[in-house]
Design a protein around this motif. Structure first.
Motif, PDB file in Angstrom:
ATOM      1  N   ARG A   1       0.831  -1.199   0.000  1.00  0.00           N
ATOM      2  CA  ARG A   1       0.000   0.000   0.000  1.00  0.00           C
ATOM      3  C   ARG A   1       0.869   1.254   0.000  1.00  0.00           C
ATOM      4  NH1 ARG A   1      -1.760   3.817   3.210  1.00  0.00           N
ATOM      5  NH2 ARG A   1      -0.722   3.010   5.051  1.00  0.00           N
ATOM      6  N   LEU A   2       1.910   1.249   0.832  1.00  0.00           N
ATOM      7  CA  LEU A   2       2.814   2.400   0.878  1.00  0.00           C
ATOM      8  C   LEU A   2       3.557   2.589  -0.442  1.00  0.00           C
ATOM      9  CD1 LEU A   2       4.296   2.073   4.485  1.00  0.00           C
ATOM     10  CD2 LEU A   2       2.624   3.742   3.665  1.00  0.00           C
ATOM     11  N   ALA A   3       3.967   1.489  -1.057  1.00  0.00           N
ATOM     12  CA  ALA A   3       4.655   1.576  -2.351  1.00  0.00           C
ATOM     13  C   ALA A   3       3.720   2.127  -3.421  1.00  0.00           C
ATOM     14  CB  ALA A   3       5.184   0.209  -2.755  1.00  0.00           C
ATOM     15  N   ALA A   4       2.471   1.681  -3.417  1.00  0.00           N
ATOM     16  CA  ALA A   4       1.498   2.173  -4.394  1.00  0.00           C
ATOM     17  C   ALA A   4       1.222   3.658  -4.165  1.00  0.00           C
ATOM     18  CB  ALA A   4       0.205   1.373  -4.291  1.00  0.00           C
ATOM     19  N   GLU A   5       1.139   4.034  -2.904  1.00  0.00           N
ATOM     20  CA  GLU A   5       0.912   5.438  -2.564  1.00  0.00           C
ATOM     21  C   GLU A   5       2.086   6.298  -3.022  1.00  0.00           C
ATOM     22  OE1 GLU A   5       0.618   7.587   1.628  1.00  0.00           O
ATOM     23  OE2 GLU A   5      -1.046   6.175   1.310  1.00  0.00           O
TER      24      GLU A   5
END
Length: 110
Positions: free
Chosen positions: A65-69
């Protein structure tokens, strides 16, 4: 006179048969298992493993999720940069057109 061991009576044969049957049944009965006192039950081990797997999955999900964000923010910044660059180019083109018109008017009036 001693009794002949080969000539046994009916009662002796019945008792020998009963003893043999008891021995056979005793051999087939399940033996009580000996458990060490310090071993953990399987349920506790499975629960601990399940919690570890869930924690690992949650961590991987959070990292994804953090990488996508971060990728989304980078794409947004790139888009903003492109827009600013286009605006700067159009402003420069507009200024060049104005300057050309001004120069044309100046040339006419001379």
């Amino acid at each position: 006179m001693k009794a002949d061991p080969l000539k046994t009576g009916f009662a002796e044969r019945l008792s020998a048969q009963a003893e043999a049957r008891k021995a056979l049944v005793a051999r087939l009965k399940p033996k009580p298992t000996i458990q060490a006192a310090d071993l953990e039950p399987r349920e506790v081990i499975r629960q601990r493993e399940l919690e570890a797997v869930r924690a690992a999955r949650a961590q991987a999900k959070e990292e994804a999720r953090l990488a996508a964000e971060a990728a989304e923010l980078a794409a947004l910044e790139a888009k903003r940069g492109d827009r600013k660059e286009r605006k700067a180019l159009t402003k420069a083109e507009q200024k060049a057109k104005r300057d050309a018109k001004y120069a044309a008017r100046k040339a006419k009036s001379r």
